[in-house]
Structure formats: structure tokens, C-alpha cells
Design an enzyme around this catalytic site. Sequence first.
Site, PDB file in Angstrom:
ATOM      1  N   THR A 135       0.909  -0.942   0.056  1.00 23.36           N
ATOM      2  CA  THR A 135      -0.021  -0.019  -0.027  1.00 23.36           C
ATOM      3  C   THR A 135       0.880   1.233  -0.022  1.00 23.36           C
ATOM      4  OG1 THR A 135      -1.624  -1.154   1.412  1.00 23.36           O
ATOM      5  CG2 THR A 135      -1.782   1.364   1.247  1.00 23.36           C
TER       6      THR A 135
ATOM      7  N   GLY B 298       6.205  -0.659  -0.165  1.00 27.23           N
ATOM      8  CA  GLY B 298       7.212   0.422   0.326  1.00 27.23           C
ATOM      9  C   GLY B 298       7.336   0.156   1.763  1.00 27.23           C
TER      10      GLY B 298
ATOM     11  N   ASP C 199       8.211   3.237   5.155  1.00 24.63           N
ATOM     12  CA  ASP C 199       8.468   4.783   5.646  1.00 24.63           C
ATOM     13  C   ASP C 199      10.175   4.992   5.873  1.00 24.63           C
ATOM     14  OD1 ASP C 199       5.712   5.759   5.386  1.00 24.63           O
ATOM     15  OD2 ASP C 199       5.414   4.311   6.876  1.00 24.63           O
TER      16      ASP C 199
ATOM     17  N   GLY D 105       3.418   1.671   7.934  1.00 22.94           N
ATOM     18  CA  GLY D 105       2.278   1.954   8.370  1.00 22.94           C
ATOM     19  C   GLY D 105       1.854   3.374   8.201  1.00 22.94           C
ATOM     20  N   GLY D 106       2.543   4.343   7.401  1.00 23.88           N
ATOM     21  CA  GLY D 106       2.371   5.623   7.086  1.00 23.88           C
ATOM     22  C   GLY D 106       1.085   5.849   6.448  1.00 23.88           C
TER      23      GLY D 106
ATOM     24  N   GLU E  14      -0.409  -5.584   5.925  1.00 23.17           N
ATOM     25  CA  GLU E  14       0.764  -5.512   5.279  1.00 23.17           C
ATOM     26  C   GLU E  14       1.696  -6.529   5.927  1.00 23.17           C
ATOM     27  OE1 GLU E  14       1.086  -0.945   3.796  1.00 23.17           O
ATOM     28  OE2 GLU E  14       2.270  -1.315   5.694  1.00 23.17           O
TER      29      GLU E  14
HETATM   30  C1  5RP Z   1       1.236   1.971   4.077  1.00 22.04           C
HETATM   31  C2  5RP Z   1       3.032   1.868   4.189  1.00 22.04           C
HETATM   32  C3  5RP Z   1       3.690   2.536   2.959  1.00 22.04           C
HETATM   33  O1  5RP Z   1       4.286   1.334   2.627  1.00 22.04           O
HETATM   34  C4  5RP Z   1       4.640   3.271   3.571  1.00 22.04           C
HETATM   35  O2  5RP Z   1       3.808   4.502   4.280  1.00 22.04           O
HETATM   36  C5  5RP Z   1       5.298   4.232   2.355  1.00 22.04           C
HETATM   37  O3  5RP Z   1       4.264   4.982   1.532  1.00 22.04           O
HETATM   38  P1  5RP Z   1       4.784   5.743   0.298  1.00 22.04           P
HETATM   39  O4  5RP Z   1       5.168   4.668  -0.757  1.00 22.04           O
HETATM   40  O5  5RP Z   1       3.604   6.439  -0.118  1.00 22.04           O
HETATM   41  O6  5RP Z   1       5.940   6.501   0.802  1.00 22.04           O
HETATM   42  O7  5RP Z   1       3.528   1.242   5.199  1.00 22.04           O
HETATM   43  O8  5RP Z   1       1.015   1.485   5.230  1.00 22.04           O
END
Ligand code: 5RP
Length: 228
Positions: free
Chosen positions: A33, A87, A89, A100-101, A108
Site C-alpha cells: 500500500t 514500500g 517509511d 504504516g504511514g 501488510e
Molecule cells: C502504508 C505503508 C507504506 O508502505 C509506507 O507508508 C510508504 O508509503 P509511500 O510509498 O507512500 O511513501 O506502510 O501503510
Amino acid sequence: MPNAAMTQDELKAQVGRAALDHVVRGEIVGVGTGSTVNKFIEALATIRDQIKGAVSSSEASTQRLKALGIPVFDSNEVDELAAYIDGADEIDGRGYMVKGGGAALTREKIVAAQSRRFVCIADASKRVEVLGRFPLPVEVIPMAARRVARQFAAEGGTATLRMKDGQPLVTDNGQHILDVTGLSIREPLAFESEVNQWPGVVTVGVFAHQKASLCLLATPEGVQTLRY
Ligand code: 5RP
């Protein structure tokens, strides 16, 4: 030739395309995500006839996959996945991550746990020496939020309830998210095990037990492959 003018969006698109090399043809792929994964999903659509489909880690990714004609399977329909593409953070030099952003950390971690390989896709801004610079997401059962926040305070952290449109954000699992600042996570395996024991914690956003097998790191010089 280094291209310092590449935007973060272009770096994400580059690494999203590079992840196609790690999708096993003829199989189901695990899909994470976030904005980097959204680029991967666009790339995945170009080979959708070569895969059976995807197991998705969020309602948001499920919608995107379906809109692009990629079949989505429930994780209970599948025993093991060859690869999970997601992805992060933050990622450190050992492949341990904070995630978890996008509030999808629990699903996940579930899809990562059923996958043989975790392929992390990230731009170079995500690479850190010690986890903790990014506020650590923790999914909690709503009635436990205050108590878990106090437990983090005892460890030197400051936990804030994540809000959306003036209300506590509600995850795909009907729970809340605490974002914790002020931590320096030097022992990610032990930290993840400890916090996951706290009553009311659904999932802590440290991915150490489900760490990356490899990271495709987008830089202006091209995509680097880091193996752990
Ligand atoms: C979502 C996540 C994403 O992998 C994480 O936040 C990175 O996101 P982005 O690719 O938008 O920087 O853990 O829960």
C-alpha cells in the site's frame, strides 16, 4: 548518467517498474500500500496477462488493482506467495523497516508473513541508520489507545492519535492508529516482540520479524538493489 532533476514521483515510478523483475510469472503476487506501490500497480497492469492475480494489503490497493483488471484474491485463498512488493517509511542497513504511514500495517504484515520474499521499493530518502526518525505507527484497539500511549511515554516516546477529517482515523480493520515520536529503535527485533505483547496493540509498525529480503532503492543514479 545521474539525473539530479528527477522528482520523488519519478523516482517512485522508476522503482515501481523495476519491481516487475521480482514478480514471478504465472503466480499470485502480494501487493502493499502507498504512493510507491501505486506506481508498481500501474506497472503491474502492463503484465496482468502473465500473472494469476494479487493478494492485497488494503482496501485502497484492492480498488486500484481491480480498476486495472488485476484479479484480487483473499489471503485465505492462498497458502504461500513467492513475493510481496511494498514500500516503507524507513529502512535501515539490515532490511528492518518502519511501515504504516498509510495505516495499512496490519494487513501488510499479514501478507508479508505469507510471502517467501519481501521486496521493498523505496526512494533513497527512506534509508536511515537507526529506525525512529519517522513517527512509528501502531494500530491499537480504540479502548486501549490512552493506556498504550502512556506505556510509550514510559519508554521516552510521545504518542499522538492519528486523525482524519476531525475524527480518529479508522483503519480497514476498524481500529485506531497512534503515531509515536521520540524513539530510537536500535534493537528492532526485540522492540517489535515487546510492543506486540502490550494489551490492545494490534500491530506495531516495526517490520523486523517480517523484514525486507531485498530493497530496490531509487536514486538519481538509477535503482540500487540492496540484499539482506
Ligand atoms: C502504508 C505503508 C507504506 O508502505 C509506507 O507508508 C510508504 O508509503 P509511500 O510509498 O507512500 O511513501 O506502510 O501503510
